[in-house]
Scaffold this active site. Structure first.
Site, PDB file in Angstrom:
ATOM      1  N   ARG A  13      -3.067  -7.986  29.315  1.00 39.15           N
ATOM      2  CA  ARG A  13      -1.955  -8.342  28.447  1.00 39.15           C
ATOM      3  C   ARG A  13      -2.042  -9.838  28.165  1.00 39.15           C
ATOM      4  O   ARG A  13      -2.819 -10.551  28.819  1.00 39.15           O
ATOM      5  CB  ARG A  13      -0.607  -8.001  29.086  1.00 39.15           C
ATOM      6  N   TYR A  61       9.707  -9.986  24.347  1.00 38.99           N
ATOM      7  CA  TYR A  61       9.043  -9.586  25.571  1.00 38.99           C
ATOM      8  C   TYR A  61       8.707  -8.101  25.524  1.00 38.99           C
ATOM      9  O   TYR A  61       9.505  -7.276  25.066  1.00 38.99           O
ATOM     10  CB  TYR A  61       9.924  -9.858  26.788  1.00 38.99           C
TER      11      TYR A  61
END
Length: 507
Positions: free
Chosen positions: A219, A29
């Protein structure tokens, strides 16, 4: 952008525009944000030039959204204080569409706060007054999401926190928009493993609060989805959840067809009038069997899945079948479009990258297939970043007018110009032969064939070359000498055609 289509050409376009999410062989992440509208060249094509992306799935995905909203109104919410932000979001997206797709989408001012909106694809013409709900057929956020493939979430910023207070989310990946409405950004992401310990969520929150108008970012996020299900929301888990068990018992062929790499491209935009933060969430899916046709993607995805920590795989809902997915990809060879014999042209299975060492670039797009539009647009974007670029769009090289236009364009090319051609097999072979006649050498030529339904055939008897819809080994009548010709597995790049000679009794 071309009108949505179906079949092999549409699939080629989806592969070419797929936002492959893995820059390396492991995944963790991260905020992974970057400026929007920056094109990304991949092993198969290009993506990212536009904030709002319209592709061959446009009508189908809008129909799905309408059905979901009709069945479950909780997928759409606008808290009272977010009404101005909904109007702001609608107008911002209309401006974006007008700029990106000027031939299909048009927004024009007609007076003080009055506008005319046209969507030529859907046949929509709407006069409206900004802020006046009586001038739209439905609430502005729902109105604009009926015309884009992206989901929308609007975040209000108050007391140094961001709150999800409005949106239309019909394609959620294992979460519930209806449950999250009114919650803070930090509360929503509380269950995600590792992100608090590693500080990812705090950095993302601070980044979002600092967004400025007219400076969009983006993103990506990803998971695996079984079947081409856009809606895998928590509300209907009973419909898709059991697939995580049953997929383990299917054959390898079925596994490769049904398991999809699912990628979200999330655009982050500070709206100029209301100050709200708009999340645009666009979902793309590609089955493993198509992913494996791009060798770089096949290898990297296998490594990412095999290395992914168990807590992350569990949160993404793929823990039960990710090992098999990694194994399937490791054992899968790239899937070529054809298996050429020794005398056949060897077409690349995916669009080649632009050779940016060229001094200039000529991109030739032939035909109206969706794949041609996608490939040529990707090439143009990459080429424009490297040097002067010209796009030549033609219908077919059967016609003398288009042949003349191509000859003129080739005559204007200088030494070092890179010539990139995409279209059906007949048009590509013909164009490459014309380029060689004009003096181009092999290093200056690139091509991508979107289909092999047709080919140029050279008659060995009357020495004419013409277009036929036939496979190698078939028989077709020569329009010049009327002989029945057998199509041989032998082609000439110079002539730009396959060899045909008299078949049967005509030999």
């Amino acid at each position: 952008m071309s009108d949505p289509s179906t079949g092999a050409d549409a699939l080629a376009g989806l592969v070419a525009g797929f936002p492959f999410p893995f820059p390396e062989d492991r995944y963790r992440y991260s905020t992974n944000v970057e400026p929007a509208q920056t094109p990304v060249t991949t092993a198969a094509g290009r993506w990212g030039a536009a904030v709002v992306d319209i592709d061959s799935e446009y009508r189908d995905e809008l129909d799905r959204r309408a059905m979901i909203l009709a069945a479950d109104p909780t997928r759409h919410a606008v808290l009272p204080h977010m009404v101005p932000a909904a109007w702001d979001a609608m107008l911002t997206l209309m401006r974006e569409l007008d700029e990106t797709y000027p031939e299909q989408m048009r927004l024009r001012p007609t007076g003080a706060d009055t506008w005319l909106w046209r969507n030529e694809i859907l046949g929509i013409e709407q006069h409206f007054r900004y802020g006046d709900p009586a001038t739209l057929p439905e609430e502005p956020l729902r109105y604009i999401t009926s015309q884009i493939q992206e989901d929308i979430a609007l975040l209000d910023q108050r007391n140094d926190q961001l709150y999800v207070d409005a949106g239309v989310v019909t394609f959620a990946a294992d979460w519930s928009f209806g449950f999250d409405v009114g919650m803070s950004f930090l509360e929503i992401h509380g269950p995600v493993p590792r992100i608090r310990q590693e500080g990812v969520i705090t950095r993302a929150h601070e980044f979002l609060k600092g967004l400025q108008p007219h400076q969009p970012y983006r993103r990506t996020n990803w998971t695996l989805t079984i079947d081409r299900r856009l809606d895998v929301s928590t509300e209907i888990y009973h419909e898709w959840g059991p697939d995580r068990e049953t997929i383990q018992r299917v054959s390898d062929d079925e596994f490769g067809r049904r398991v999809h790499l699912r990628v979200e491209v999330q655009h982050l935009i500070r709206l100029p009038d209301s100050g709200a933060v708009m999340f645009l969430i666009r979902t793309y899916m590609l089955p493993l069997e198509q992913l494996a046709s791009v060798e770089v993607w096949r290898r990297r995805t296998a490594e990412v899945l095999a290395e992914l920590p168990c807590d992350m795989a569990d949160y993404k809902g793929i823990i039960k079948f990710r090992d098999r997915a990694a194994q399937w990809l490791r054992g899968a060879a790239p899937v070529p479009t054809t298996t050429p014999g020794p005398g056949m042209p060897r077409w690349p299975p995916s669009p080649p990258a632009v050779d940016t060492s060229g001094s200039e670039f000529l991109v030739v797009a032939i035909g109206d297939d969706a794949g041609v539009a996608h490939v040529s647009r990707n090439w143009v974007g990459a080429a424009e970043a490297a040097g002067p670029t010209r796009l030549l769009v033609l219908d077919s090289l059967v016609g003398s007018h288009d042949r003349s236009a191509l000859r003129t364009a080739l005559a204007e090319c200088r030494i070092g110009t890179r010539i990139l051609v995409t279209g059906g097999q007949y048009d590509v072979m013909t164009a490459l032969a014309m380029a060689r006649t004009a003096g181009a050498v092999a290093a200056e030529l690139s091509s991508y064939v979107t289909h092999t339904r047709d080919l140029p055939l050279y008659c060995a008897h009357c020495r004419d070359t013409f277009r036929v819809e036939v496979v190698v080994g078939g028989v077709v009548a020569c329009p010049g000498c009327a002989r029945d010709l057998e199509v041989h597995e032998h082609h000439s790049p110079v002539v730009g055609g396959f060899l045909g000679s008299a078949a049967g009794d005509d030999a």
